[in-house]
Design an enzyme around this catalytic site. Structure first.
Site, mmCIF file in Angstrom:
data_model
loop_
_atom_site.group_PDB
_atom_site.id
_atom_site.type_symbol
_atom_site.label_atom_id
_atom_site.label_comp_id
_atom_site.label_asym_id
_atom_site.label_seq_id
_atom_site.Cartn_x
_atom_site.Cartn_y
_atom_site.Cartn_z
ATOM 1 N N ASP A 13 0.790 -1.235 0.000
ATOM 2 C CA ASP A 13 0.000 0.000 0.000
ATOM 3 C C ASP A 13 0.824 1.288 0.000
ATOM 4 O O ASP A 13 0.317 2.345 0.337
ATOM 5 C CB ASP A 13 -0.986 0.049 1.178
ATOM 6 C CG ASP A 13 -2.114 -0.936 1.021
ATOM 7 O OD1 ASP A 13 -2.456 -1.281 -0.128
ATOM 8 O OD2 ASP A 13 -2.673 -1.375 2.046
ATOM 9 N N LYS A 16 3.347 1.330 -5.078
ATOM 10 C CA LYS A 16 4.231 0.804 -6.122
ATOM 11 C C LYS A 16 3.514 0.695 -7.463
ATOM 12 O O LYS A 16 4.019 1.153 -8.485
ATOM 13 C CB LYS A 16 4.782 -0.563 -5.707
ATOM 14 C CG LYS A 16 5.697 -0.520 -4.490
ATOM 15 C CD LYS A 16 6.207 -1.879 -4.108
ATOM 16 C CE LYS A 16 5.132 -2.869 -3.750
ATOM 17 N NZ LYS A 16 4.335 -2.545 -2.568
ATOM 18 N N THR A 17 2.337 0.084 -7.461
ATOM 19 C CA THR A 17 1.593 -0.123 -8.708
ATOM 20 C C THR A 17 1.153 1.205 -9.317
ATOM 21 O O THR A 17 1.255 1.404 -10.531
ATOM 22 C CB THR A 17 0.390 -1.051 -8.460
ATOM 23 O OG1 THR A 17 0.887 -2.302 -7.940
ATOM 24 C CG2 THR A 17 -0.411 -1.307 -9.727
ATOM 25 N N HIS A 65 3.283 -7.250 0.242
ATOM 26 C CA HIS A 65 2.708 -7.864 1.440
ATOM 27 C C HIS A 65 3.584 -9.019 1.908
ATOM 28 O O HIS A 65 4.075 -9.809 1.100
ATOM 29 C CB HIS A 65 1.287 -8.364 1.144
ATOM 30 C CG HIS A 65 0.518 -8.690 2.370
ATOM 31 N ND1 HIS A 65 0.716 -9.850 3.073
ATOM 32 C CD2 HIS A 65 -0.442 -7.996 3.024
ATOM 33 C CE1 HIS A 65 -0.102 -9.872 4.111
ATOM 34 N NE2 HIS A 65 -0.811 -8.753 4.104
#
Length: 140
Positions: A13, A16-17, A65
């Site tokens: 969260d 990165k994306t 994660h």
């Protein structure tokens, strides 16, 4: 033509994306489960080909994660550098340090830090985070 494989690493969260999408226009979360959960679970790939440059950068958006650290490691093999995403509000987290350590262990010595979500914090907070990240990366 020169190419460079860059792993996009950091805590879950921390953007990165979204960072890869902003740089390339490519959505690296392609699995239905990733889109539903909003969490990368497998490495995603995007090509960054800067205009006027003789070369390309292959970005690998790696899961952040802790449950997907094996997937992160599988995508990290062969990286020439890292792009470390750190949320300007949250700062360094356990997976941030874990990802830096993995990069160090596989021999990655070059990288860039992106303080993500920086528009959501005061300038003083941003300066604190920059110092925090500088200290953490100096130890890695």
């Amino acid at each position: 033509m020169k190419t460079l494989l860059v792993g996009v690493i950091g805590h879950v969260d921390h953007g990165k994306t979204a960072l890869v999408r902003a740089l390339t226009g490519i959505e690296t979360d392609r699995l239905k489960e990733e889109k539903a959960r909003g969490v990368s679970i497998v490495p995603g790939f995007a090509l960054l080909a800067p205009e006027g440059r003789d070369g390309e950068i292959d970005l690998v958006d790696l899961p952040g994660h802790e449950r997907f650290v094996r997937a992160m490691i599988s995508g990290a093999t062969g990286m020439g550098a890292v792009l470390l995403a750190v949320d300007a509000n949250e700062g360094i987290k356990p997976q941030t340090l874990e990802h830096l350590e993995i990069a160090r262990l596989i021999g990655v010595r070059r990288g860039v830090v992106a303080l993500t979500k920086s528009d959501l914090v005061a300038p003083e907070r941003l300066a604190e985070r920059a110092a925090e990240v500088a200290a953490a990366t100096a130890r890695a």
